[in-house]
Design an enzyme around this catalytic site. Structure first.
Site, short mmCIF file in Angstrom:
data_model
loop_
_atom_site.label_atom_id
_atom_site.label_comp_id
_atom_site.label_asym_id
_atom_site.label_seq_id
_atom_site.Cartn_x
_atom_site.Cartn_y
_atom_site.Cartn_z
N SER A 247 40.66 -30.68 -0.71
CA SER A 247 40.19 -29.60 -1.28
C SER A 247 38.50 -29.46 -0.86
CB SER A 247 40.27 -29.59 -2.87
OG SER A 247 39.27 -30.30 -3.42
N LYS A 248 37.78 -28.50 -1.49
CA LYS A 248 36.47 -28.26 -1.09
C LYS A 248 35.91 -29.37 -1.55
CE LYS A 248 37.33 -23.39 -0.83
NZ LYS A 248 38.66 -23.80 -0.70
N ARG A 249 36.11 -29.78 -2.69
CA ARG A 249 35.34 -31.22 -3.02
C ARG A 249 35.13 -32.11 -1.86
NH1 ARG A 249 38.01 -34.01 -6.30
NH2 ARG A 249 39.89 -33.09 -6.05
#
Length: 482
Positions: A247-249
């Site tokens: 994910s974006k993380r």
RNA sequence: GACCUCAUCGUCUAGCCAGGUCAGGACACAGGCCUUUCAAGCCUGUAACACGGGUUCAAAUCCCGUUGAGGUCGCCA
């Protein structure tokens, strides 16, 4: 003839998981002299994003994945946008209703939500309660007050064969009466994917393992239509460093972000191919042609793989080092423009090539040159702190002044000549080469690391070298205590 | 919670299907060589069969269980 497809949904930017799925489809198709098809699954009007399709096409093209049939180039099995195939889905949905294999349902989303909550409270599996299954409502696929649901068998077991995992079975009693046509008249993924894969003559489906549980439902639809399902290959997922879903993380997830960061498409393709697939020998650097040549089903892994950017960076460095110097320059120029290091059409390609050659083996990503080679284009705005402590002591000033004077009077600005000056200085002051070299490097580049000093100075040229040494001497006089 | 999938160095993996190798390679890490620095290159090293049963002369490999991780359970795909 092998026919495979990559079927993204334009609801977000393609990340490396999606792209790797596309890659495996592509490699399998090309390995078997088959066709690779791009199909856009744009049946979700709520989440549709205008920029997503463009990003998908751009990402695939950047990597070097080309399709034989698709939305932009057409093909004999089109259209390749599901949103333009609505009548087809309606036709088959009606057929299923007529045959008693599907039914209209007018349950409101509110009722569904309520039922779901009740079941959750009873700790039961969340499933539609089949309220409309026997009501025999008359309607039409386009009627916004009804949906069409599939009649799942109530008992028994259904299995499908996964090429990698073998037979996978589900108890029919756990299978929901899934929606085929939504109230807005669009098909659901579960329905459209079956219809299109069949109609487009898809022979093999490569997709993420998150689709395993829907594959059982798809099997029922194939059976109801009297169709033979394609061979199914469910690929293991790609996980982030912390073993969770990407994910974006986890930093850059959209494929084009990797491009912007200075990763090369060849390296990216090579790296992605090795995430979940193995050529089974010790070779790791494989060109696109070699990947196509060697790709095989039995090298595919069923175990989720963690995306390790450090290995990608290493591999990217390998590709940068293999590159022709002129090619490296071409790749660097867009960044130079972006950073304002070169402007307009006029720049010295010769100079840029020499910079490329000097920096080539020091770059992992193209963008690394911003930190490591800025001094070829800009005055250093300061000096490395540790370097100052070690190299900018006041007793270095006479040595630097000596070198400066010799440089000013040098008849020929060549590496050998520059080196000779340092040798003279060593003899005159009775010190090692490093004592002269390091302060000069720090003076002209602001850094303590980089290409060989004489190569660096020759590229930089006399004028800049002299000016920077003068400036550094001045700086030491004003900033360094006795 | 139910169902499904998966399990070899920190990470990617080979070996498993057709049991018998000091469990191999790569990244990363550590040390060394080279060297004006940093890289690159070369050499060396640390490091893994999740656990418990079973089958077998022999199990990373076959079977069962446990644990752990992941996925799915939408009028999303």
């Amino acid at each position: 003839m092998v026919r495979v497809r990559f079927a993204p949904s334009p609801t977000g930017l393609p990340h490396i998981g999606n792209i790797r799925t596309a890659l495996f489809n592509y490699l399998f198709a090309k390995h078997n002299n088959g066709k690779f098809i791009l199909r856009i699954e744009d049946t979700d009007r709520e989440r549709y994003r205008e920029d997503a399709l463009d990003a998908i096409i751009k990402g695939l093209k950047w990597l070097g994945i080309n399709w034989d049939e698709g939305p932009d180039i057409g093909g004999e099995y089109g259209p390749y946008f599901q949103s333009r195939r609505i009548e087809i889905y309606h036709k088959y949905a009606k057929k299923l209703v007529d045959e008693g294999k599907a039914y209209y349902c007018d349950c409101s989303p509110e009722r569904l939500k309520r039922v779901r909550e009740e079941m959750r409270a009873k700790k039961l599996n969340f499933m539609y309660d089949r309220h409309c299954r026997k009501r025999n409502i008359k309607s039409d696929p386009t009627d916004p007050s009804t949906v069409i649901r599939f009649k799942m068998p109530l008992s028994g077991e259904t299995c499908f064969d996964d090429v990698l995992r073998g037979k996978i079975c589900f108890d029919n009693s756990t299978q929901d009466d899934i929606i085929l046509i939504k109230s807005d008249g669009f098909p659901t993924y579960n329905f459209a994917v079956v219809i299109d894969d069949h109609l487009m003559g898809i022979t093999h489906i490569f997709r993420g393992e998150e689709f395993i549980s829907s594959a059982g439902k798809h099997k029922h639809i194939y059976d109801a239509l009297g169709w033979e399902p394609p061979k199914m290959v469910h690929l293991a997922m790609i996980l982030g460093k912390d073993r969770s879903k990407l994910s974006k993380r986890h930093g850059a997830t959209s494929i084009m972000e990797f491009a912007e960061q200075g990763f090369l498409p060849e390296a990216m393709m090579n790296f992605l191919a090795l995430l979940g697939w193995s050529p089974k020998d010790d070779r790791e650097i494989l060109s696109k042609d070699e990947l196509v040549e060697r790709f095989s089903l039995d090298g595919l892994s069923t175990k989720p793989a963690v995306f390790d950017i450090e290995k990608l960076e290493w591999m990217n460095g390998e590709y940068i080092r293999m590159m022709e110097v002129e090619k490296l320059t071409e790749n660097l120029i867009p960044y130079y423009r972006k950073w304002g290091w070169i402007n307009g059409e006029k720049y010295d390609v010769e100079y840029l090539n020499r910079v490329s050659a000097a920096m080539q083996e020091r770059l992992k990503k193209l963008t690394d040159i911003k930190e490591l080679g800025f001094y070829f284009f800009q005055e250093p705005s300061g000096y490395d702190e540790k370097g100052v402590r070690k190299q900018f002591k006041r007793d270095r000033i006479p040595w630097m002044k000596f070198v400066l004077e010799k440089f000013e009077n040098l008849d020929n600005w060549r590496e050998e000549k520059l080196e000779k000056v340092i040798a003279e200085g060593m003899e005159k002051f009775g010190v090692g080469a490093g004592k002269l070299i390091h302060p000069i490097r720090l003076a002209v580049s602001g850094l303590t690391r980089g290409p060989g000093l004489f190569e660096l100075l020759e590229i930089l040229g006399r004028e800049k070298t002299i000016a920077r040494i003068k400036r550094a001497i001045n700086w030491i006089e004003n900033n360094v205590e006795e």
